[in-house]
Design a protein around this motif. Sequence first.
Motif, short mmCIF file in Angstrom:
data_model
loop_
_atom_site.label_atom_id
_atom_site.label_comp_id
_atom_site.label_asym_id
_atom_site.label_seq_id
_atom_site.Cartn_x
_atom_site.Cartn_y
_atom_site.Cartn_z
N LEU A 23 0.84 -1.20 0.00
CA LEU A 23 0.00 0.00 0.00
C LEU A 23 0.88 1.25 0.00
O LEU A 23 1.72 1.45 0.87
CB LEU A 23 -0.90 -0.01 1.23
CG LEU A 23 -2.05 0.99 1.27
CD1 LEU A 23 -3.00 0.76 0.11
CD2 LEU A 23 -2.79 0.87 2.60
N ARG A 24 0.62 2.11 -0.99
CA ARG A 24 1.45 3.30 -1.15
C ARG A 24 0.58 4.53 -1.41
O ARG A 24 -0.41 4.47 -2.12
CB ARG A 24 2.44 3.12 -2.30
CG ARG A 24 3.50 4.21 -2.39
CD ARG A 24 4.47 3.96 -3.54
NE ARG A 24 5.62 4.87 -3.47
CZ ARG A 24 5.59 6.14 -3.89
NH1 ARG A 24 4.46 6.64 -4.41
NH2 ARG A 24 6.65 6.91 -3.78
N ILE A 62 -7.78 5.32 3.22
CA ILE A 62 -7.69 4.42 2.07
C ILE A 62 -8.51 3.16 2.29
O ILE A 62 -9.32 2.77 1.44
CB ILE A 62 -6.22 4.07 1.78
CG1 ILE A 62 -5.45 5.30 1.28
CG2 ILE A 62 -6.13 2.94 0.75
CD1 ILE A 62 -3.96 5.08 1.14
N LEU A 63 -8.33 2.53 3.45
CA LEU A 63 -9.01 1.26 3.72
C LEU A 63 -10.53 1.43 3.79
O LEU A 63 -11.28 0.48 3.55
CB LEU A 63 -8.48 0.66 5.02
CG LEU A 63 -7.01 0.25 5.02
CD1 LEU A 63 -6.58 -0.19 6.41
CD2 LEU A 63 -6.74 -0.85 4.01
N GLU A 68 -8.11 7.25 -2.58
CA GLU A 68 -7.52 6.14 -3.32
C GLU A 68 -6.02 6.04 -3.06
O GLU A 68 -5.34 7.05 -2.90
CB GLU A 68 -7.76 6.33 -4.82
CG GLU A 68 -9.21 6.20 -5.23
CD GLU A 68 -9.37 6.26 -6.74
OE1 GLU A 68 -8.34 6.40 -7.44
OE2 GLU A 68 -10.51 6.15 -7.22
N ALA A 69 -5.54 4.81 -3.04
CA ALA A 69 -4.10 4.58 -2.92
C ALA A 69 -3.44 4.78 -4.28
O ALA A 69 -4.08 4.64 -5.33
CB ALA A 69 -3.83 3.17 -2.41
N ASP A 70 -2.16 5.08 -4.26
CA ASP A 70 -1.40 5.18 -5.51
C ASP A 70 -1.03 3.80 -6.03
O ASP A 70 -0.90 3.60 -7.24
CB ASP A 70 -0.12 6.00 -5.29
CG ASP A 70 -0.42 7.44 -4.89
OD1 ASP A 70 -1.49 7.95 -5.28
OD2 ASP A 70 0.41 8.05 -4.20
N ALA A 71 -0.85 2.87 -5.12
CA ALA A 71 -0.48 1.51 -5.50
C ALA A 71 -0.81 0.58 -4.34
O ALA A 71 -0.99 1.00 -3.20
CB ALA A 71 1.02 1.43 -5.84
N HIS A 79 -13.73 -8.19 -0.03
CA HIS A 79 -13.97 -7.50 -1.30
C HIS A 79 -12.75 -6.71 -1.73
O HIS A 79 -12.07 -6.08 -0.89
CB HIS A 79 -15.18 -6.58 -1.19
CG HIS A 79 -16.44 -7.27 -0.78
ND1 HIS A 79 -17.17 -8.04 -1.65
CD2 HIS A 79 -17.09 -7.32 0.41
CE1 HIS A 79 -18.23 -8.54 -1.02
NE2 HIS A 79 -18.21 -8.10 0.23
N HIS A 80 -12.48 -6.70 -3.01
CA HIS A 80 -11.36 -5.95 -3.56
C HIS A 80 -11.68 -4.46 -3.46
O HIS A 80 -12.73 -4.00 -3.95
CB HIS A 80 -11.11 -6.35 -5.01
CG HIS A 80 -9.79 -5.91 -5.52
ND1 HIS A 80 -9.54 -4.61 -5.93
CD2 HIS A 80 -8.62 -6.59 -5.69
CE1 HIS A 80 -8.29 -4.51 -6.33
NE2 HIS A 80 -7.71 -5.70 -6.20
N LEU A 81 -10.77 -3.69 -2.85
CA LEU A 81 -11.06 -2.30 -2.54
C LEU A 81 -11.31 -1.46 -3.78
O LEU A 81 -12.29 -0.70 -3.84
CB LEU A 81 -9.91 -1.70 -1.73
CG LEU A 81 -10.12 -0.30 -1.17
CD1 LEU A 81 -11.20 -0.30 -0.11
CD2 LEU A 81 -8.82 0.24 -0.57
#
Length: 335
Positions: A23-24, A62-63, A68-71, A79-81
């Motif tokens: 997570l970035r 983010i969670l 939104e995360a950058d990566a 579930h896929h975020l």
Amino acid sequence: MTTTRTTTTTAGQAGRAITASGLRKAYGDHVVLDGIDLAVPAGTVFSLLGPNGAGKTTAVQILSTLIEADAGEVRVGGHHLSRDAEAVRGQIGVTGQFAAVDAMLTGEENLVLMADLHHLGRREGRRRAAELLERFELTGAAKKLPAAYSGGMRRRLDIAMTLVGDPRILFLDEPTTGLDPRSRHSMWQIVRDLVADGVTVFLTTQYLEEADQLADRIAVLNGGKVVAEGTPDELKRLVPGGHVRLRFADPVAYQRAAAALREMSRDDTALTLHVPSDGSSRELRALLDRLDAESIEAESLTVHTPDLDDVFFALTNPNPSASAGLPNSRKETVR
């Protein structure tokens, strides 16, 4: 009071409520989260610790799909975020650092409003509001505006509003900041009760005692990275300074023990020996076996381990040399 929950067969329900890999997040040249990994077992309290600016709130945002995360790859509640954010929102509740209570509505009206937003229907919404007012000991203040509430009452109302939708995963971002000790302890019991009902709690806090009291596992965030992770007791054993204090009533036994134990410090006046130890059962057993082999009996034995304050300062010290004694370089995961 027992809350009935609908069981969903997902990877999150079966084992992990939250998983994050790589997570970035950065704002321009400022890297807030630098490829962190997280794994939060379902039905537990997971605490994220770190100094101001370490990225704790960013991780929560983010969670909980707020930014939104950058990566990185993230799953919440199975579930896929990034691909299924709406399904994630259906599984979670978020209580931020500051109470999100509408000051123009009574406590009951705040809860009914949340029920309307969750499309619960008039009768069900009022039933749910009454249930939460009772659960959080706010029934007597239900018709009052939040201005008449204490800080602890406003915080309880804030969490009650978050629970209207019956989330399986609850994000609490510094929930007891500014509360007095009595209100803080009341909030701790609320968290324990939620976990007993099967809720997963992701907690960020500035109070190390709070993490020690509540968390099943703790991750320490510093410089955008998770530098250590483990149970509170496991993290305490990362910091040098733990010892076993042996006190003797018999001066002869004291002298014999001092001769038998190689690494220790002594207090001849108090007939006390301090033996370096991480406090583990393995080391305690070895120490007692050594004394038994020499037929030496201590009057008392006390285990002293560093607390989470020591861990926090050692792992987040801006001076790297100050942490030279720690057994971790980039990240220490204790299992």
